[in-house]
Write a protein that holds these residues in place. Structure first.
Motif, PDB file in Angstrom:
ATOM      1  N   GLU A   1       0.392  -0.733   0.192  1.00  0.00           N
ATOM      2  CA  GLU A   1       0.182   0.493   0.199  1.00  0.00           C
ATOM      3  C   GLU A   1       0.853   1.369   0.095  1.00  0.00           C
ATOM      4  N   PRO A   2       0.548   2.067  -0.157  1.00  0.00           N
ATOM      5  CA  PRO A   2       1.068   3.368  -0.216  1.00  0.00           C
ATOM      6  C   PRO A   2       1.568   3.992   1.458  1.00  0.00           C
ATOM      7  N   ILE A   3       2.831   4.576   1.402  1.00  0.00           N
ATOM      8  CA  ILE A   3       2.941   4.546   2.236  1.00  0.00           C
ATOM      9  C   ILE A   3       3.983   6.358   2.196  1.00  0.00           C
ATOM     10  N   VAL A   4       4.212   6.610   3.502  1.00  0.00           N
ATOM     11  CA  VAL A   4       4.877   8.196   3.912  1.00  0.00           C
ATOM     12  C   VAL A   4       6.281   7.962   3.409  1.00  0.00           C
ATOM     13  N   LEU A   5       7.037   9.113   2.458  1.00  0.00           N
ATOM     14  CA  LEU A   5       8.344   9.359   2.303  1.00  0.00           C
ATOM     15  C   LEU A   5       8.766   9.823   2.375  1.00  0.00           C
ATOM     16  N   LEU A   6      10.547   9.541   3.365  1.00  0.00           N
ATOM     17  CA  LEU A   6      11.422  11.018   3.347  1.00  0.00           C
ATOM     18  C   LEU A   6      12.589  10.961   3.168  1.00  0.00           C
ATOM     19  N   GLY A   7      12.821  11.571   2.413  1.00  0.00           N
ATOM     20  CA  GLY A   7      14.533  11.605   2.404  1.00  0.00           C
ATOM     21  C   GLY A   7      15.707  13.014   2.288  1.00  0.00           C
ATOM     22  N   HIS A   8      16.836  12.617   2.689  1.00  0.00           N
ATOM     23  CA  HIS A   8      17.239  13.917   2.804  1.00  0.00           C
ATOM     24  C   HIS A   8      18.555  13.741   1.545  1.00  0.00           C
ATOM     25  N   SER A   9      18.820  15.213   1.120  1.00  0.00           N
ATOM     26  CA  SER A   9      19.810  15.294   0.404  1.00  0.00           C
ATOM     27  C   SER A   9      19.318  14.646  -1.162  1.00  0.00           C
ATOM     28  N   LYS A  10      20.583  13.624  -1.408  1.00  0.00           N
ATOM     29  CA  LYS A  10      20.532  12.967  -2.405  1.00  0.00           C
ATOM     30  C   LYS A  10      19.297  11.998  -2.437  1.00  0.00           C
ATOM     31  N   GLY A  11      19.500  11.812  -1.319  1.00  0.00           N
ATOM     32  CA  GLY A  11      17.639  10.512  -0.885  1.00  0.00           C
ATOM     33  C   GLY A  11      16.565  11.019  -1.465  1.00  0.00           C
ATOM     34  N   GLY A  12      16.482  12.593  -0.583  1.00  0.00           N
ATOM     35  CA  GLY A  12      15.437  12.958  -1.165  1.00  0.00           C
ATOM     36  C   GLY A  12      15.318  12.957  -2.514  1.00  0.00           C
ATOM     37  N   GLY A  13      15.838  13.942  -2.769  1.00  0.00           N
ATOM     38  CA  GLY A  13      16.765  13.974  -5.179  1.00  0.00           C
ATOM     39  C   GLY A  13      16.043  12.891  -5.787  1.00  0.00           C
ATOM     40  N   GLN A  14      16.648  11.277  -4.868  1.00  0.00           N
ATOM     41  CA  GLN A  14      16.107  10.665  -6.073  1.00  0.00           C
ATOM     42  C   GLN A  14      15.064   9.450  -5.989  1.00  0.00           C
ATOM     43  N   LEU A  15      14.055  10.162  -4.583  1.00  0.00           N
ATOM     44  CA  LEU A  15      12.653   9.435  -4.631  1.00  0.00           C
ATOM     45  C   LEU A  15      11.849  10.406  -5.034  1.00  0.00           C
ATOM     46  N   LEU A  16      12.353  12.422  -4.965  1.00  0.00           N
ATOM     47  CA  LEU A  16      11.540  12.846  -6.610  1.00  0.00           C
ATOM     48  C   LEU A  16      11.933  12.011  -7.733  1.00  0.00           C
ATOM     49  N   ASP A  17      12.409  11.754  -8.359  1.00  0.00           N
ATOM     50  CA  ASP A  17      12.706  11.128  -9.723  1.00  0.00           C
ATOM     51  C   ASP A  17      11.485   9.742  -9.529  1.00  0.00           C
ATOM     52  N   LEU A  18      11.658   9.184  -8.700  1.00  0.00           N
ATOM     53  CA  LEU A  18      11.045   7.375  -8.399  1.00  0.00           C
ATOM     54  C   LEU A  18      10.215   7.954  -8.443  1.00  0.00           C
ATOM     55  N   LEU A  19       8.877   8.889  -7.569  1.00  0.00           N
ATOM     56  CA  LEU A  19       8.279   9.478  -8.118  1.00  0.00           C
ATOM     57  C   LEU A  19       6.871  10.148  -8.743  1.00  0.00           C
ATOM     58  N   ASP A  20       8.291  10.426  -9.778  1.00  0.00           N
ATOM     59  CA  ASP A  20       7.354  11.299 -10.552  1.00  0.00           C
ATOM     60  C   ASP A  20       6.767   9.550 -11.878  1.00  0.00           C
ATOM     61  N   GLY A  21       7.549   8.526 -11.644  1.00  0.00           N
ATOM     62  CA  GLY A  21       7.146   7.477 -12.190  1.00  0.00           C
ATOM     63  C   GLY A  21       6.467   6.369 -11.817  1.00  0.00           C
ATOM     64  N   ARG A  22       6.350   6.109 -10.191  1.00  0.00           N
ATOM     65  CA  ARG A  22       5.980   5.481  -9.578  1.00  0.00           C
ATOM     66  C   ARG A  22       5.067   6.666  -8.596  1.00  0.00           C
ATOM     67  N   PRO A  23       4.021   7.663  -8.507  1.00  0.00           N
ATOM     68  CA  PRO A  23       3.237   8.212  -7.490  1.00  0.00           C
ATOM     69  C   PRO A  23       2.552   7.557  -6.984  1.00  0.00           C
ATOM     70  N   SER A  24       2.222   6.422  -7.338  1.00  0.00           N
ATOM     71  CA  SER A  24       1.505   5.567  -6.365  1.00  0.00           C
ATOM     72  C   SER A  24       1.941   4.870  -4.196  1.00  0.00           C
ATOM     73  N   LEU A  25       2.886   5.100  -4.866  1.00  0.00           N
ATOM     74  CA  LEU A  25       3.457   4.758  -3.594  1.00  0.00           C
ATOM     75  C   LEU A  25       4.333   5.024  -2.552  1.00  0.00           C
ATOM     76  N   ALA A  26       3.664   6.214  -2.878  1.00  0.00           N
ATOM     77  CA  ALA A  26       3.161   7.166  -1.844  1.00  0.00           C
ATOM     78  C   ALA A  26       2.121   7.921  -1.034  1.00  0.00           C
ATOM     79  N   ARG A  27       1.932   8.072  -0.211  1.00  0.00           N
ATOM     80  CA  ARG A  27       0.716   9.145   0.895  1.00  0.00           C
ATOM     81  C   ARG A  27       1.059  10.007   0.696  1.00  0.00           C
ATOM     82  N   ALA A  28       2.194  10.678   0.838  1.00  0.00           N
ATOM     83  CA  ALA A  28       2.658  11.892   1.174  1.00  0.00           C
ATOM     84  C   ALA A  28       4.555  11.610   1.152  1.00  0.00           C
TER      85      ALA A  28
END
Length: 308
Positions: free
Chosen positions: A105-132
């Motif tokens: 199920e969708p979950i909350v995602l939090l990323g710091h620095s490089k991790g935040g930038g990579q999650l940003l790109d991931l969510l562009d292709g798979r937005p259903s992964l995140a509740r927030a």
């Protein structure tokens, strides 16, 4: 001579309640969890040259508020396997594998620095992964991002390419230089100048390996700041503008922090998605969730309260 005292403590730091691993196409990623197993999930992704235990103070604060915090070490970092390939896209694929293994199920995602930038790109292709989505100082701008191993090179100079390829060729010969706990902390200080020596020495004991010669960071010696590869900050900013889930972005205002992404409020505000929230702290450095942990934890928990 090896040190007899191999432990350090830090106020509020707490070891994970559970540990495990995730498989990403045959690569083992080390997993750490804080909080009750049946609590709502928030996954945290660390930055470059960090590891999931850098959340040892921040994660327990979030867990104490009723969340299950799950974090993993990126490939070549912490206790995860070393890999033949390192790059922005490889990390993004690992994050996808980790998130899918944690919850269907969708979950909350939090990323710091490089991790935040990579999650940003991931969510562009798979937005259903995140509740927030919460991004801590990992929003790109026109400035270079020092902890991005696959970062933009404006000129693909022969020397840069040769240096990177030579490191890969010599990977069997490369090793991290051993030192004492205090010595490793001192060597890391230039990357984290605003963090206390007490914290850095604690970090050595959870992020380095001790043997007869001393302490060595677990990070694969092939990895180094910079690199070469196809990545442009503008690509990720376009992804930010297209986000549809609740979004919180937090920017550090200390522009001389050596590991900071140096993004300014004016660079990011035009790309904030509708309903998104952007907070700017002009007195906190890049490692804001470590430097002012309680303040940032309270900000994140207030943002997440409607999801509880």
């Amino acid at each position: 001579m090896p040190e007899t005292d191999q432990t350090r403590e830090f106020p509020g730091a707490k070891a994970p309640d559970r540990t495990g691993s995730i498989d990403s196409s045959g690569l083992r990623l080390a997993l750490n969890e804080w909080g009750e197993p049946d609590a709502p999930v928030i996954a945290m992704v660390h930055g470059g040259f960090d590891f999931s235990r850098t959340f040892d103070v921040f994660a327990p604060m979030i867990a104490d508020a009723g969340w299950r915090v799950v974090a993993w070490d990126a490939r070549g970092h912490g206790d995860s396997d070393h890999a033949h390939l390192y790059g922005w896209a490889a990390d993004v694929r690992d994050h996808l594998a980790a998130i899918q293994s944690i919850s269907s199920e969708p979950i909350v995602l939090l990323g710091h620095s490089k991790g935040g930038g990579q999650l940003l790109d991931l969510l562009d292709g798979r937005p259903s992964l995140a509740r927030a989505f919460v991004n801590l100082d990992g929003l790109p701008s026109q400035f270079s991002s020092p902890d991005v191993n696959d970062r933009e090179r404006r000129r693909m100079r022969r020397a840069d390419l040769a240096s990177g390829l030579d490191r890969r060729r010599r990977r069997a010969e490369l090793t991290r230089r051993p030192d004492t706990i205090a010595g490793l902390a001192e060597r890391r200080q230039p990357m984290n100048p605003r963090l206390s020596r007490e914290w850095l020495e604690y970090l050595v004991t959870v992020g380095a390996r001790h043997d007869d010669e001393g302490w060595r960071w677990k990070i694969d010696p092939v990895l180094h700041l910079g690199g070469f590869g196809p990545w442009r900050p503008g690509w990720s900013l376009d992804h930010l503008a297209a986000l549809e889930m609740p979004f919180l972005g937090v920017l550090s205002g200390v522009q001389d922090d050596p590991m900071g992404w140096k993004s300014r409020r004016g660079d990011i505000e035009p790309f904030i998605p509708p309903g998104g929230q952007l907070e700017f702290y002009d007195d906190i450095g890049h490692f804001l969730h470590i430097e002012q942990t309680r303040s940032i934890a309270d900000l994140v928990l207030k943002f997440l309260e409607p999801l509880r």
